[in-house]
Scaffold this motif. Structure first.
Motif, PDB file in Angstrom:
ATOM      1  N   HIS A 113      38.127  38.952  37.913  1.00  0.00           N
ATOM      2  CA  HIS A 113      38.510  38.863  39.159  1.00  0.00           C
ATOM      3  C   HIS A 113      39.219  39.877  39.963  1.00  0.00           C
ATOM      4  O   HIS A 113      39.257  40.016  41.183  1.00  0.00           O
ATOM      5  CB  HIS A 113      39.206  37.632  39.135  1.00  0.00           C
ATOM      6  CG  HIS A 113      38.281  36.414  38.724  1.00  0.00           C
ATOM      7  ND1 HIS A 113      37.618  35.586  39.573  1.00  0.00           N
ATOM      8  CD2 HIS A 113      38.390  35.530  37.541  1.00  0.00           C
ATOM      9  CE1 HIS A 113      37.072  34.695  38.741  1.00  0.00           C
ATOM     10  NE2 HIS A 113      37.512  34.552  37.735  1.00  0.00           N
ATOM     11  N   ASP A 159      43.336  40.882  35.913  1.00  0.00           N
ATOM     12  CA  ASP A 159      42.621  40.230  35.121  1.00  0.00           C
ATOM     13  C   ASP A 159      41.824  41.196  34.087  1.00  0.00           C
ATOM     14  O   ASP A 159      41.702  40.820  33.109  1.00  0.00           O
ATOM     15  CB  ASP A 159      41.356  39.534  35.909  1.00  0.00           C
ATOM     16  CG  ASP A 159      40.638  38.436  35.168  1.00  0.00           C
ATOM     17  OD1 ASP A 159      41.090  37.910  34.119  1.00  0.00           O
ATOM     18  OD2 ASP A 159      39.378  38.299  35.408  1.00  0.00           O
ATOM     19  N   TYR A 181      32.473  34.022  40.350  1.00  0.00           N
ATOM     20  CA  TYR A 181      33.302  35.215  40.839  1.00  0.00           C
ATOM     21  C   TYR A 181      32.898  35.445  42.096  1.00  0.00           C
ATOM     22  O   TYR A 181      31.539  35.491  42.647  1.00  0.00           O
ATOM     23  CB  TYR A 181      32.898  36.324  40.011  1.00  0.00           C
ATOM     24  CG  TYR A 181      33.553  36.252  38.336  1.00  0.00           C
ATOM     25  CD1 TYR A 181      34.710  36.797  37.983  1.00  0.00           C
ATOM     26  CD2 TYR A 181      32.883  35.521  37.316  1.00  0.00           C
ATOM     27  CE1 TYR A 181      35.319  36.772  36.963  1.00  0.00           C
ATOM     28  CE2 TYR A 181      33.529  35.230  36.213  1.00  0.00           C
ATOM     29  CZ  TYR A 181      34.741  35.882  36.063  1.00  0.00           C
ATOM     30  OH  TYR A 181      35.366  35.812  34.723  1.00  0.00           O
TER      31      TYR A 181
END
Length: 223
Positions: free
Chosen positions: A31, A35, A102
């Protein structure tokens, strides 16, 4: 000083390839840069539980205080890692338990991405001051313009000396816009041959991800 062949690059003594393989199996996409950092630290722990990972570690330089993305502490030494995650727009579902959606943003300014990655290498050259330390600059991206060489006879760009495409070598003093913006001038102690590696393949435009990993040796010890 030149780069280490990809299959010999290590993180506190652990082969980089093993960590990247473990990472891509569960995290083919991220992301955000944060992340990526967390995912990498977890994959490293899965491969080598005796290597400790520390995020956002303060580093002191004359007149300023900075933070290192990830410090890896192992029986064979320390590796200091800086990450960059530069994306073009992509969206999709990654299977899992549960499935995960996503929506990657389009960062756009690829010239700045090149500058920031070179800056990471320079920072690691400054941070790695002990004989038992080395560094690693890691870039994960789905933007082909970073790993592809510019077309022949392309017009010069302000980031011409900061190109990081496959087969390029970085060394010496790099000038931004032929030196007209001195704040972006970067001085490299070492010489770095750049080799990109596949990371993951996801459906749709922008689904091809690759990574670039540049190892940095510790500074020579003054006599």
């Amino acid at each position: 000083m030149t780069t280490t062949p990809q299959d010999l690059r290590t993180i506190a003594g652990i082969p980089l390839g093993e960590v990247m393989d473990a990472l891509r199996r569960t995290r083919p996409v991220f992301h955000s840069e944060a992340d990526l950092q967390h995912g990498f630290a977890r994959a490293l722990w899965e491969v080598a539980p005796d290597v400790r990972s520390r995020l956002e570690v303060p580093q002191r330089r004359p007149g300023r205080r900075e933070h290192l993305d990830l410090l890896c502490l192992g029986p064979e030494g320390q590796t200091l890692i800086e990450f960059k995650y530069f994306t073009r727009g992509w969206g999709g579902i990654v299977p899992g338990s549960p499935n995960e959606e996503y929506r990657l943003r389009n960062h756009g300014a690829d010239d700045v991405a090149r500058l920031r990655f070179v800056e990471d290498i320079v920072r690691l050259e400054m941070f790695c001051t002990r004989h038992d330390q080395d560094g690693l600059a890691v870039l994960v991206t789905n933007f082909p313009g970073l790993w592809n060489a510019p077309k022949p006879h392309s017009r010069p760009t302000r980031d011409q000396q900061f190109r990081i495409h496959e087969g390029r070598s970085l060394n010496g003093t790099l000038l931004w816009a032929e030196g007209t913006y001195a704040d972006n001038t970067q001085h490299l102690r070492g010489s770095y041959d750049l080799t990109w590696r596949p990371y993951s393949e996801l459906p749709g435009p922008g689904g091809t991800f690759r990574y670039l990993a540049v190892p940095v040796s510790a500074a020579p010890i003054s006599s």
